[in-house]
Motif scaffolding. Structure first.
Motif, mmCIF file in Angstrom:
data_model
loop_
_atom_site.group_PDB
_atom_site.id
_atom_site.type_symbol
_atom_site.label_atom_id
_atom_site.label_comp_id
_atom_site.label_asym_id
_atom_site.label_seq_id
_atom_site.Cartn_x
_atom_site.Cartn_y
_atom_site.Cartn_z
ATOM 1 N N PHE A 97 5.226 8.386 2.104
ATOM 2 C CA PHE A 97 4.801 7.292 2.782
ATOM 3 C C PHE A 97 5.947 6.502 3.124
ATOM 4 O O PHE A 97 6.809 5.934 2.214
ATOM 5 C CB PHE A 97 3.618 6.555 1.974
ATOM 6 N N LEU A 98 5.703 5.939 4.249
ATOM 7 C CA LEU A 98 7.005 4.856 4.957
ATOM 8 C C LEU A 98 6.784 3.495 4.350
ATOM 9 O O LEU A 98 5.595 2.948 4.975
ATOM 10 C CB LEU A 98 6.844 5.160 6.462
ATOM 11 N N ALA A 99 7.408 2.874 3.416
ATOM 12 C CA ALA A 99 7.159 1.473 3.023
ATOM 13 C C ALA A 99 8.426 0.735 3.369
ATOM 14 O O ALA A 99 9.665 0.994 3.743
ATOM 15 C CB ALA A 99 7.308 1.478 1.547
ATOM 16 N N LEU A 112 -4.699 8.582 0.923
ATOM 17 C CA LEU A 112 -4.369 8.344 2.324
ATOM 18 C C LEU A 112 -4.314 6.868 2.540
ATOM 19 O O LEU A 112 -4.581 6.150 1.666
ATOM 20 C CB LEU A 112 -6.077 8.376 2.984
ATOM 21 N N ASP A 113 -2.996 6.544 3.082
ATOM 22 C CA ASP A 113 -2.471 5.516 3.338
ATOM 23 C C ASP A 113 -2.981 4.878 4.740
ATOM 24 O O ASP A 113 -2.770 5.606 5.824
ATOM 25 C CB ASP A 113 -1.024 5.536 3.494
ATOM 26 N N LEU A 114 -4.024 3.975 4.896
ATOM 27 C CA LEU A 114 -4.474 3.522 6.126
ATOM 28 C C LEU A 114 -3.481 2.433 6.884
ATOM 29 O O LEU A 114 -3.159 1.468 6.050
ATOM 30 C CB LEU A 114 -5.927 3.038 6.004
ATOM 31 N N LYS A 133 0.900 -1.222 0.040
ATOM 32 C CA LYS A 133 -0.097 0.002 -0.022
ATOM 33 C C LYS A 133 0.853 1.139 0.052
ATOM 34 O O LYS A 133 0.697 2.237 -0.871
ATOM 35 C CB LYS A 133 -1.041 0.084 1.311
ATOM 36 N N SER A 134 1.764 1.325 1.009
ATOM 37 C CA SER A 134 2.685 2.594 0.897
ATOM 38 C C SER A 134 3.559 2.685 -0.148
ATOM 39 O O SER A 134 3.663 4.070 -0.760
ATOM 40 C CB SER A 134 3.528 2.568 2.260
ATOM 41 N N SER A 135 4.086 1.784 -0.584
ATOM 42 C CA SER A 135 5.042 1.865 -1.756
ATOM 43 C C SER A 135 4.051 2.160 -2.987
ATOM 44 O O SER A 135 4.419 3.082 -3.964
ATOM 45 C CB SER A 135 5.416 0.476 -2.171
ATOM 46 N N SER A 166 3.474 -3.704 11.227
ATOM 47 C CA SER A 166 3.436 -2.702 10.368
ATOM 48 C C SER A 166 3.609 -1.461 10.575
ATOM 49 O O SER A 166 3.975 -1.108 11.837
ATOM 50 C CB SER A 166 1.698 -2.722 10.500
ATOM 51 N N VAL A 167 4.413 -0.755 9.594
ATOM 52 C CA VAL A 167 4.979 0.486 10.173
ATOM 53 C C VAL A 167 4.096 1.613 9.753
ATOM 54 O O VAL A 167 4.401 2.802 10.160
ATOM 55 C CB VAL A 167 6.257 0.700 8.943
ATOM 56 N N THR A 168 2.864 1.227 9.313
ATOM 57 C CA THR A 168 1.779 2.608 9.219
ATOM 58 C C THR A 168 0.973 2.375 10.529
ATOM 59 O O THR A 168 0.093 1.479 10.412
ATOM 60 C CB THR A 168 1.091 2.334 7.925
ATOM 61 N N SER A 169 1.045 3.327 11.502
ATOM 62 C CA SER A 169 0.073 3.039 12.682
ATOM 63 C C SER A 169 -1.009 4.168 12.635
ATOM 64 O O SER A 169 -1.817 4.147 13.499
ATOM 65 C CB SER A 169 1.142 3.371 13.896
HETATM 66 MG MG LIG Z 1 2.172 0.787 4.941
#
Ligand SMILES: [Mg+2]
Ligand SMILES: Nc1nc2c(ncn2[C@@H]2O[C@H](COP(=O)(O)OP(=O)(O)O)[C@@H](O)[C@H]2O)c(=O)[nH]1
Length: 353
Positions: free
Chosen positions: A29-31, A58-60, A16-18, A37-40
């Motif tokens: 976005f942090l991939a 939006l990255d969820l 997702k982030s990539s 999970s790096v997306t908090s």
């Molecule tokens: Mg992510």
């Protein structure tokens, strides 16, 4: 022209982030491929494409807080990109795709674009691979419900031309969602779906908690657990029970609040309509046809009264939930004070509370 707002959803690690970085041509976005999970939290980024289209991406994170999502997208989402890593999908990965509907509500697929990441082949080849899976396959079912909006991307490719073509096509499909549905995906659908899932989880936890307590009591009566250990464990279960009860109250309160706000809007609308109807009625009174005039007046008046009554009922409902929660909280504090003063524990009465 207003911006197109979309969110990327899917299983952690599927890209997702990539994909968000590829689409926005940024490193916002942090991939990462770490196990955690790096997306908090919800991360958003606004960008403009070469064709001049402005988008908000939006990255969820896996566990999305409806309030946070609603705060970031006050007017809802135009589209959702469902990110799936191409490759042999495990049962768990397939289940997580079906779970998206539980999480985001039944209208989710109508607003979705299915994006396959890690895809080095072309779109035709991907589509023919999907066809081979058969109509009844989970992927083909969700693709059908998404109005066949399927795209692919390889976020790691060195072929800049290919990446640009893939990104353009995804943007095209995201814009197509609004054309296809003619409405936004409203966060309230997500909130409701989230609440329903939470309610089911709370009910299961309640039953488990009660069963654990009963088993503990039995073990204590049989002398298998020391009284001290029993008191400690019973206290933990009691706290858990209290927490679940509060969670349930919070959900009920939020539902009552929504219903109240909804009726408040209806009342306002009804007032304007009622005033207009009465106005028309009065104007028509000058004319000889008195019967329809009177009917207009009565209908307008009844509409306003009905909306007023419904709003009052919703408000009363909301107050009742609020008061109930307040009373429970007070009782809890009083009871714990009493326990402290008498040096006893009320855990035996947990199920009767
Ligand atoms: Mg992510
Ligand atoms: N080869 C390849 N690797 C990818 C692709 N998309 C993501 N990755 C890698 O997969 C890992 C997880 O990606 P990430 O975007 O953090 O996934 P998220 O958890 O869904 O946000 C990272 O190491 C990425 O470099 C892709 O299209 N191709």
């Amino acid at each position: 022209m207003s911006s197109l707002v979309y969110a990327l959803v899917g299983k952690a690690g599927h890209g997702k982030s990539s994909t968000a970085n590829s689409l926005s041509a940024s490193e916002h976005f942090l991939a990462d491929d770490s196990l955690e999970s790096v997306t908090s939290s919800v991360s958003s980024f606004e960008y403009t494409t070469v064709t001049g289209q402005t988008l908000v991406c939006l990255d969820l994170p896996g566990a999305v807080d409806p309030k946070e999502l609603a705060a970031k997208t006050p007017s809802g989402l135009d589209a959702l990109a469902c990110v799936i890593r191409k490759g042999r999908l495990t049962d768990e990965a397939l289940a997580s795709i079906s779970q998206l509907e539980v999480l985001f509500g039944q209208h989710f697929w109508a607003h979705a674009v299915i994006v396959f990441t890690h895809c080095t082949c072309d779109l035709d080849r991907l589509k023919s691979d999907l066809t081979k899976l058969g109509e009844d396959h989970v992927l083909n079912k969700v693709i059908k419900r998404s109005n066949n909006r399927v795209a692919k991307i390889d976020n790691m490719t060195r072929n800049a031309e290919q990446l640009t073509a893939d990104v353009d096509y995804i943007h095209q499909l995201l814009a197509q969602v609004s054309t296809d549905t003619r409405k936004k995906y409203e966060i309230v659908a997500f909130t409701r779906a989230r609440e329903a899932t939470l309610e089911a989880q709370i009910e299961t936890a309640f039953r488990q908690n009660d069963a654990d307590l009963q088993a503990l009591k039995n073990r204590c009566l049989q002398g298998l657990v020391s009284h001290e250990d029993f008191e400690k464990k019973a206290q933990e279960l009691k706290e858990c029970h209290e927490l679940l009860r509060q969670l349930r109250r919070d959900i009920e309160l939020e539902q009552a609040q929504r219903s109240f706000e909804g009726w408040e809007r209806v009342k306002q609308f009804a007032c304007y309509t009622g005033i207009a109807t009465v106005g028309i009625g009065v104007a028509a009174a000058a004319a000889p046809k008195l019967a329809p005039t009177a009917l207009c007046c009565v209908a307008g008046y009844a509409f306003v009264k009905h909306a007023e009554a419904s709003t009052a009922k919703a408000r009363a409902d909301h107050c009742r939930h609020d008061a109930l929660r307040f009373r429970e909280e007070r009782l809890r504090v009083e009871r714990s004070q009493q326990c402290k003063e008498s040096g006893s524990d009320s855990s035996w009465t947990l199920l009767d509370a």
